[in-house]
Design a protein around this motif. Structure first.
Motif, PDB file in Angstrom:
ATOM      1  N   MET A 117      22.705  34.119  82.775  1.00  0.00           N
ATOM      2  CA  MET A 117      23.831  33.240  83.093  1.00  0.00           C
ATOM      3  C   MET A 117      23.414  32.074  83.985  1.00  0.00           C
ATOM      4  SD  MET A 117      25.939  35.805  85.591  1.00  0.00           S
ATOM      5  CE  MET A 117      27.289  34.704  85.947  1.00  0.00           C
ATOM      6  N   PRO A 118      24.235  31.007  84.043  1.00  0.00           N
ATOM      7  CA  PRO A 118      23.848  29.835  84.841  1.00  0.00           C
ATOM      8  C   PRO A 118      23.579  30.230  86.292  1.00  0.00           C
ATOM      9  CG  PRO A 118      25.787  29.346  83.524  1.00  0.00           C
ATOM     10  CD  PRO A 118      25.550  30.821  83.401  1.00  0.00           C
ATOM     11  N   HIS A 119      22.421  29.883  86.781  1.00  0.00           N
ATOM     12  CA  HIS A 119      22.068  30.244  88.160  1.00  0.00           C
ATOM     13  C   HIS A 119      21.050  29.266  88.705  1.00  0.00           C
ATOM     14  CE1 HIS A 119      18.706  31.870  85.872  1.00  0.00           C
ATOM     15  NE2 HIS A 119      17.983  31.849  87.000  1.00  0.00           N
ATOM     16  N   GLN A 120      20.891  29.364  90.005  1.00  0.00           N
ATOM     17  CA  GLN A 120      19.844  28.605  90.690  1.00  0.00           C
ATOM     18  C   GLN A 120      18.923  29.645  91.295  1.00  0.00           C
ATOM     19  OE1 GLN A 120      21.281  26.452  94.087  1.00  0.00           O
ATOM     20  NE2 GLN A 120      19.746  24.876  93.822  1.00  0.00           N
ATOM     21  N   ILE A 140      16.858  26.769  76.506  1.00  0.00           N
ATOM     22  CA  ILE A 140      17.291  26.884  77.913  1.00  0.00           C
ATOM     23  C   ILE A 140      18.123  25.649  78.240  1.00  0.00           C
ATOM     24  CG2 ILE A 140      15.193  25.815  78.913  1.00  0.00           C
ATOM     25  CD1 ILE A 140      15.442  27.930  81.216  1.00  0.00           C
ATOM     26  N   ASP A 141      19.226  25.868  78.943  1.00  0.00           N
ATOM     27  CA  ASP A 141      20.148  24.776  79.278  1.00  0.00           C
ATOM     28  C   ASP A 141      20.102  24.483  80.771  1.00  0.00           C
ATOM     29  OD1 ASP A 141      21.234  24.719  76.607  1.00  0.00           O
ATOM     30  OD2 ASP A 141      22.317  26.564  77.114  1.00  0.00           O
ATOM     31  N   VAL A 166      14.310  42.438  93.979  1.00  0.00           N
ATOM     32  CA  VAL A 166      13.785  42.304  92.621  1.00  0.00           C
ATOM     33  C   VAL A 166      14.693  41.473  91.722  1.00  0.00           C
ATOM     34  CG1 VAL A 166      14.810  44.457  91.823  1.00  0.00           C
ATOM     35  CG2 VAL A 166      12.749  43.640  90.757  1.00  0.00           C
ATOM     36  N   THR A 167      15.965  41.415  92.039  1.00  0.00           N
ATOM     37  CA  THR A 167      16.868  40.632  91.207  1.00  0.00           C
ATOM     38  C   THR A 167      17.004  39.213  91.747  1.00  0.00           C
ATOM     39  OG1 THR A 167      18.749  41.387  92.444  1.00  0.00           O
ATOM     40  CG2 THR A 167      18.229  42.618  90.471  1.00  0.00           C
ATOM     41  N   ALA A 168      15.981  38.803  92.491  1.00  0.00           N
ATOM     42  CA  ALA A 168      16.064  37.492  93.136  1.00  0.00           C
ATOM     43  C   ALA A 168      16.413  36.372  92.171  1.00  0.00           C
ATOM     44  CB  ALA A 168      14.747  37.179  93.817  1.00  0.00           C
ATOM     45  N   SER A 169      15.999  36.528  90.909  1.00  0.00           N
ATOM     46  CA  SER A 169      16.283  35.426  89.993  1.00  0.00           C
ATOM     47  C   SER A 169      17.776  35.285  89.776  1.00  0.00           C
ATOM     48  CB  SER A 169      15.590  35.649  88.667  1.00  0.00           C
ATOM     49  OG  SER A 169      16.258  36.636  87.943  1.00  0.00           O
ATOM     50  N   ASP A 170      18.504  36.319  90.128  1.00  0.00           N
ATOM     51  CA  ASP A 170      19.942  36.257  89.908  1.00  0.00           C
ATOM     52  C   ASP A 170      20.716  35.815  91.132  1.00  0.00           C
ATOM     53  OD1 ASP A 170      20.625  38.908  87.550  1.00  0.00           O
ATOM     54  OD2 ASP A 170      20.090  36.813  87.342  1.00  0.00           O
ATOM     55  N   ASP A 171      20.015  35.592  92.249  1.00  0.00           N
ATOM     56  CA  ASP A 171      20.806  35.220  93.400  1.00  0.00           C
ATOM     57  C   ASP A 171      21.280  33.791  93.257  1.00  0.00           C
ATOM     58  OD1 ASP A 171      18.203  34.825  95.917  1.00  0.00           O
ATOM     59  OD2 ASP A 171      18.636  33.799  94.057  1.00  0.00           O
ATOM     60  N   ALA A 172      22.229  33.431  94.057  1.00  0.00           N
ATOM     61  CA  ALA A 172      22.852  32.115  93.970  1.00  0.00           C
ATOM     62  C   ALA A 172      23.422  31.850  92.575  1.00  0.00           C
ATOM     63  CB  ALA A 172      21.884  31.015  94.361  1.00  0.00           C
ATOM     64  N   ILE A 173      23.822  32.930  91.907  1.00  0.00           N
ATOM     65  CA  ILE A 173      24.461  32.717  90.612  1.00  0.00           C
ATOM     66  C   ILE A 173      25.841  32.111  90.841  1.00  0.00           C
ATOM     67  CG2 ILE A 173      25.671  33.970  88.765  1.00  0.00           C
ATOM     68  CD1 ILE A 173      23.205  35.624  88.434  1.00  0.00           C
ATOM     69  N   VAL A 174      26.125  31.099  90.125  1.00  0.00           N
ATOM     70  CA  VAL A 174      27.409  30.426  90.291  1.00  0.00           C
ATOM     71  C   VAL A 174      28.221  30.702  89.042  1.00  0.00           C
ATOM     72  CG1 VAL A 174      28.495  28.195  90.561  1.00  0.00           C
ATOM     73  CG2 VAL A 174      26.301  28.641  91.631  1.00  0.00           C
ATOM     74  N   LEU A 211      21.803  24.042  87.400  1.00  0.00           N
ATOM     75  CA  LEU A 211      21.736  25.477  87.106  1.00  0.00           C
ATOM     76  C   LEU A 211      21.006  25.616  85.779  1.00  0.00           C
ATOM     77  CD1 LEU A 211      25.498  26.316  87.775  1.00  0.00           C
ATOM     78  CD2 LEU A 211      23.584  26.551  89.373  1.00  0.00           C
ATOM     79  N   HIS A 212      20.262  26.694  85.609  1.00  0.00           N
ATOM     80  CA  HIS A 212      19.649  26.905  84.307  1.00  0.00           C
ATOM     81  C   HIS A 212      20.161  28.216  83.715  1.00  0.00           C
ATOM     82  CE1 HIS A 212      16.863  28.414  87.381  1.00  0.00           C
ATOM     83  NE2 HIS A 212      16.496  29.339  86.511  1.00  0.00           N
ATOM     84  N   SER A 213      20.206  28.246  82.393  1.00  0.00           N
ATOM     85  CA  SER A 213      20.776  29.422  81.723  1.00  0.00           C
ATOM     86  C   SER A 213      20.278  29.505  80.283  1.00  0.00           C
ATOM     87  CB  SER A 213      22.311  29.320  81.705  1.00  0.00           C
ATOM     88  OG  SER A 213      22.713  28.123  81.073  1.00  0.00           O
ATOM     89  N   ILE A 214      20.419  30.698  79.719  1.00  0.00           N
ATOM     90  CA  ILE A 214      20.103  30.911  78.304  1.00  0.00           C
ATOM     91  C   ILE A 214      21.316  31.622  77.708  1.00  0.00           C
ATOM     92  CG2 ILE A 214      18.621  32.187  76.678  1.00  0.00           C
ATOM     93  CD1 ILE A 214      16.353  31.887  78.792  1.00  0.00           C
ATOM     94  N   GLN A 215      21.845  31.078  76.635  1.00  0.00           N
ATOM     95  CA  GLN A 215      23.056  31.681  76.061  1.00  0.00           C
ATOM     96  C   GLN A 215      22.766  33.049  75.467  1.00  0.00           C
ATOM     97  OE1 GLN A 215      25.319  29.321  73.356  1.00  0.00           O
ATOM     98  NE2 GLN A 215      25.452  27.614  74.795  1.00  0.00           N
TER      99      GLN A 215
END
Ligand SMILES: O=C(O)CCC(=O)C(=O)O
Ligand SMILES: [Fe+2]
Length: 282
Positions: A117-120, A140-141, A166-174, A211-215
């Protein structure tokens, strides 16, 4: 000449990054064929050889965390294995973008209907991300957002999850429905096709203001990707798959789109500047 030998001859050369800017954002770079097919196979071999306990299952993908645990205050490091440093060192040397060696790698595995999902990416990381793509192509969007820092409460942007583990890539998910669009914002969204063996790099503005995301769908549109020439390789890839019929469960592949039929694996390579040697001295 063997594929690998040819590569070694170029190994020391730094990539001319300016040539790899795609689209109008000068902080996004796309390098096709950064690794060879046999290197991709080697990586996949190592990735799937690890004990099952190495995988962490999330709602929409599985991941492996390498390099140690990312805490709010820094990284509690663990050495990266040689099969990863072979590539993180190459990225470090050839791009010349990272101030010191990459020390953290997240390996994400996506089934054809899975995305992110879109996140930073979190504040623990130096603001440069290098993503090596293996197997299935994906789009990737990048979507512009208002700067999160210092504005979250005032402007009502939701920032979820503050743990940098470990889920750091998901933090700051908006959450996408809370994004605020300004009509005077000249920044445009952009999408890129990530082919297997390619390297995506993004930094600075693309890191902090987008934000970057993949549908999470099997069908991905490629009609607006900024690296349009890569779409030609999609046909080649289909032929390479021994004429396999490409069918989406959800919808037939249409022109301007392709169907993800296999798993994608990506390696998100980053640098955590604050490294803690001692667990008790944070
Ligand atoms: O798999 C990708 O290409 C994106 C991964 C990502 O955004 C992340 O790990 O933070
Ligand atoms: Fe990310």
């Amino acid at each position: 000449m063997a594929e690998d030998e040819g590569y070694k001859m170029e190994q020391e050369q730094e990539v001319e990054l300016q040539k790899h800017i795609v689209g109008s954002l000068p902080t996004i770079f796309y390098i096709p064929n950064f690794i060879t097919n046999s290197e991709q196979a080697q990586l996949l071999h190592h990735i799937y050889e690890v004990p099952a306990s190495r995988w962490k299952s999330l709602k929409n993908r599985r991941l492996q965390n390498w390099g140690g645990v990312v805490h709010e205050k820094g990284l509690l490091p663990q050495d990266l294995p040689p099969w990863l440093t072979k590539f993180t060192q190459r990225i470090f040397q050839q791009t010349g973008l990272f101030p010191s060696a990459i020390n953290h790698v997240l390996i994400n595995e996506y089934l054809p209907n899975q995305g992110i999902m879109p996140h930073q990416d979190g504040p623990a990381y130096y603001p440069i991300v290098a993503i090596l793509s293996l197997e299935s192509p994906v789009v990737i969007d990048f979507t512009p957002h208002l700067r999160l820092k210092g504005r979250t409460e005032k402007e009502g942007i939701a920032v979820k999850g503050s743990d940098n583990n470990v889920t750091a890539s998901d933090d700051a998910i908006v959450s996408s429905n809370k994004l605020i669009c300004r009509t005077d914002d000249i920044r445009q969204p952009c999408s890129l096709l990530l082919m297997p063996c390619s390297l995506l790099l993004f930094k600075d503005e693309a890191y902090s203001d987008y934000l970057h995301s993949i549908q999470d769908s099997e069908l991905h549109r490629v009609d607006k990707v900024v690296n349009a020439s890569e779409t030609l390789k999609l046909e080649e890839q289909k032929l390479g798959d021994a004429g396999e019929t490409i069918k989406c469960t959800s919808s037939e592949g249409q022109s301007g789109s392709f169907c993800r039929t296999s798993t994608r694996v990506s390696l998100t390579c980053r640098l955590v500047l604050k490294v803690k040697k001692n667990l008790f001295k944070f």
